[in-house]
Design a protein around this motif. Structure first.
Motif, PDB file in Angstrom:
ATOM      1  N   VAL A   1      37.260 115.056  37.022  1.00  0.00           N
ATOM      2  CA  VAL A   1      36.208 114.423  37.828  1.00  0.00           C
ATOM      3  C   VAL A   1      35.584 113.250  37.075  1.00  0.00           C
ATOM      4  O   VAL A   1      35.315 112.192  37.656  1.00  0.00           O
ATOM      5  CB  VAL A   1      35.144 115.464  38.207  1.00  0.00           C
ATOM      6  N   LEU A   2      35.357 113.416  35.768  1.00  0.00           N
ATOM      7  CA  LEU A   2      34.781 112.328  34.972  1.00  0.00           C
ATOM      8  C   LEU A   2      35.725 111.129  34.909  1.00  0.00           C
ATOM      9  O   LEU A   2      35.294 109.977  34.948  1.00  0.00           O
ATOM     10  CB  LEU A   2      34.459 112.818  33.560  1.00  0.00           C
ATOM     11  N   LEU A   3      37.021 111.400  34.824  1.00  0.00           N
ATOM     12  CA  LEU A   3      37.994 110.306  34.775  1.00  0.00           C
ATOM     13  C   LEU A   3      38.067 109.564  36.107  1.00  0.00           C
ATOM     14  O   LEU A   3      38.107 108.331  36.153  1.00  0.00           O
ATOM     15  CB  LEU A   3      39.376 110.846  34.406  1.00  0.00           C
ATOM     16  N   THR A   4      38.080 110.300  37.188  1.00  0.00           N
ATOM     17  CA  THR A   4      38.216 109.661  38.503  1.00  0.00           C
ATOM     18  C   THR A   4      36.897 109.109  39.025  1.00  0.00           C
ATOM     19  O   THR A   4      36.891 108.130  39.765  1.00  0.00           O
ATOM     20  CB  THR A   4      38.782 110.658  39.523  1.00  0.00           C
TER      21      THR A   4
ATOM     22  N   TRP B   1      39.543 108.513  25.622  1.00  0.00           N
ATOM     23  CA  TRP B   1      39.530 109.696  24.768  1.00  0.00           C
ATOM     24  C   TRP B   1      39.356 110.987  25.546  1.00  0.00           C
ATOM     25  O   TRP B   1      39.567 112.079  24.991  1.00  0.00           O
ATOM     26  CB  TRP B   1      38.444 109.559  23.708  1.00  0.00           C
ATOM     27  N   LEU B   2      38.984 110.903  26.817  1.00  0.00           N
ATOM     28  CA  LEU B   2      38.918 112.126  27.625  1.00  0.00           C
ATOM     29  C   LEU B   2      40.289 112.773  27.741  1.00  0.00           C
ATOM     30  O   LEU B   2      40.402 113.977  27.959  1.00  0.00           O
ATOM     31  CB  LEU B   2      38.361 111.817  29.014  1.00  0.00           C
ATOM     32  N   GLY B   3      41.332 111.964  27.581  1.00  0.00           N
ATOM     33  CA  GLY B   3      42.682 112.525  27.622  1.00  0.00           C
ATOM     34  C   GLY B   3      42.936 113.518  26.517  1.00  0.00           C
ATOM     35  O   GLY B   3      43.824 114.387  26.637  1.00  0.00           O
TER      36      GLY B   3
ATOM     37  N   TRP C   1      44.308 110.396  34.182  1.00  0.00           N
ATOM     38  CA  TRP C   1      44.459 109.626  32.939  1.00  0.00           C
ATOM     39  C   TRP C   1      45.662 108.695  33.027  1.00  0.00           C
ATOM     40  O   TRP C   1      45.583 107.526  32.638  1.00  0.00           O
ATOM     41  CB  TRP C   1      44.602 110.576  31.758  1.00  0.00           C
ATOM     42  N   LEU C   2      46.765 109.196  33.536  1.00  0.00           N
ATOM     43  CA  LEU C   2      47.953 108.353  33.666  1.00  0.00           C
ATOM     44  C   LEU C   2      47.717 107.214  34.654  1.00  0.00           C
ATOM     45  O   LEU C   2      48.211 106.098  34.467  1.00  0.00           O
ATOM     46  CB  LEU C   2      49.153 109.188  34.106  1.00  0.00           C
ATOM     47  N   GLY C   3      46.952 107.482  35.698  1.00  0.00           N
ATOM     48  CA  GLY C   3      46.638 106.423  36.641  1.00  0.00           C
ATOM     49  C   GLY C   3      45.810 105.311  36.028  1.00  0.00           C
ATOM     50  O   GLY C   3      45.985 104.138  36.350  1.00  0.00           O
ATOM     51  N   LEU C   4      44.911 105.679  35.126  1.00  0.00           N
ATOM     52  CA  LEU C   4      44.056 104.689  34.483  1.00  0.00           C
ATOM     53  C   LEU C   4      44.739 103.980  33.321  1.00  0.00           C
ATOM     54  O   LEU C   4      44.578 102.773  33.128  1.00  0.00           O
ATOM     55  CB  LEU C   4      42.773 105.357  33.979  1.00  0.00           C
TER      56      LEU C   4
END
Length: 322
Positions: free
Chosen positions: A30-33, A55-57, A86-89
Motif C-alpha cells: 500500500v505504501l508503494l502504490t 528501500w521498501l523493497g 516495486w517492479l512497476g516503480l
C-alpha cells in the motif's frame, strides 16, 4: 510440530497462519502504490517516505523468511503486492543500458556536486572531463578551487558560465547566460545557486539550467525539513515554465529524489528523467539519488554514476536523445 504445508499442531491451515507477515506485506504494498496519498502536513512524512521509496523493497526478503518458516500461503500471496508494485516503480532501472559514446548524435551530460571541502578539485575536474560529455554542470564551486576547475576543464570545454557557486562547462558556444534567482524567502543576495544559459548544440539551441536547491534537515520539531527546498523548487519551476526554448536540460543537486513530491512542480515541466537508480549520495554508501538530470523535448535515455571523487556525492552522467 508443523505438518508441512498442511494443518499445524494448533489446527491452522496454511491459509490461516502467518497473518502478521501477510498484513505487513500488504502495508508495504500500500505504501508503494499509494505513497502520494500519505499526507505531508505532519513532519513531511510523505516526502521522507518518497526519498527512500526504493528501500521498501528490502521488506520483501525480510517478510519472505517468516512466510516460509510458517508455511503461510496467505503471507506468500500477500507478498505479491509489494513485489508487483516495486517492479512497476523501479523494475525498468534493472534493465541494462548502453551509455554510448556520442556517436549516435545524442547529448552526453555530467552532473556533480563537487563539495566545497573537496581536497582535490583538479583530480575531480579530470574525472569529469574523461567522460567527454557535451555539458558539465557543477555545484558548490568555491573561489579557491575555481582556478583548478577552469584550468582542467578549460582544455576540452572552451565555453563556461559561472554564477555564484554553480557552473556550466560546454563544448559548444554558450549564449545569454545569466544567474537564476531561486532564493527562498529570507536568503540573502550572496546565496546564488542557479544559472541559465543557451547552448548552441549541433541539433539546435538548448536551454540549460544548473541548480542547487537548499539542503534538507531532519529533526524536531519540524521533522523532515523540506520547506525551503520546496519553495526553491517552485521558483525553479516558474523560470522553466517561462522558458521560450523548446528543449530544456536541467542539471542539478536538487536535494530531492525523482519520487519526492517536493520536486513535482519541476518534474511536471521536465517529464523526462531517469529512474531512482543509481544512487549518488552519500558517496561512501549511497542510499538515494538527489542529483538529477531532467529534460523537455529530449529523452534521458540512460543515466549512470561515475567513480567517487573528493566529494560526498558521486558524479552522474547521462545520455539524452530525441
Amino acid at each position: 510440530m508443523r505438518r508441512g504445508w498442511g494443518v499445524d499442531a494448533r489446527g491452522r491451515s496454511a491459509w490461516r497462519r502467518g497473518w502478521l507477515p501477510a498484513a505487513l506485506a500488504l502495508l508495504v504494498g500500500v505504501l508503494l502504490t499509494g505513497h502520494a496519498l500519505l499526507p505531508n502536513r505532519i513532519g513531511r512524512l510523505g516526502s521522507l517516505l518518497e526519498t527512500f521509496l526504493p528501500w521498501l523493497g528490502a521488506a520483501v526478503p525480510v517478510l519472505l523468511l517468516p512466510a516460509l518458516l510458517r508455511r503461510s500461503v496467505a503471507a506468500l500471496l500477500a507478498l505479491a503486492l509489494p513485489v508487483t508494485a516495486w517492479l512497476g516503480l523501479f523494475g525498468a532501472a534493472l534493465l541494462p543500458g548502453d551509455p554510448g559514446d556520442g556517436s549516435d548524435g545524442g547529448i552526453t551530460v555530467v552532473q556533480h556536486n563537487v563539495s566545497d571541502t573537496n581536497p582535490d578539485p583538479a583530480g575531480t575536474a579530470g574525472a569529469l572531463a574523461r567522460v567527454r560529455a557535451d555539458l558539465v554542470g557543477i555545484q558548490e564551486l568555491t573561489a579557491p578551487a575555481m582556478s583548478a576547475y577552469a584550468a582542467v576543464l578549460g582544455r576540452d570545454y572552451p565555453y563556461r558560465s559561472v554564477h555564484g557557486t554553480v557552473g556550466l562547462w560546454s563544448r559548444h558556444p554558450l549564449l545569454d547566460d545569466r544567474p537564476l534567482d531561486i532564493r527562498p524567502a529570507g536568503f540573502g543576495p550572496d546565496w546564488n545557486r542557479g544559472l541559465r544559459a543557451t547552448a548552441r548544440m549541433p541539433g539546435g539551441d538548448v536551454a540549460v539550467y544548473v541548480a542547487h536547491l537548499p539542503s534538507v534537515r531532519f529533526g524536531l520539531p519540524d521533522g523532515f525539513g523540506t520547506a525551503r527546498r520546496d519553495e526553491s523548487a517552485g521558483l525553479l519551476a516558474r523560470a522553466i515554465d517561462a522558458e521560450p526554448l523548446a528543449t530544456v536540460i536541467l542539471l542539478g543537486d536538487l536535494n530531492s529524489t525523482v519520487h519526492d513530491r517536493g520536486l513535482a512542480p519541476v518534474r511536471e515541466l521536465l517529464p523526462s528523467t531517469a529512474p531512482a537508480f543509481p544512487f549518488s549520495w552519500p558517496a561512501a554508501l549511497p542510499v538515494a539519488r538527489i542529483d538529477q538530470v531532467m529534460a523537455r523535448s529530449v529523452t534521458v535515455a540512460d543515466l549512470w554514476t561515475l567513480p567517487a571523487t573528493g566529494s560526498d556525492h558521486l558524479p552522474i552522467a547521462a545520455r539524452l536523445g530525441r
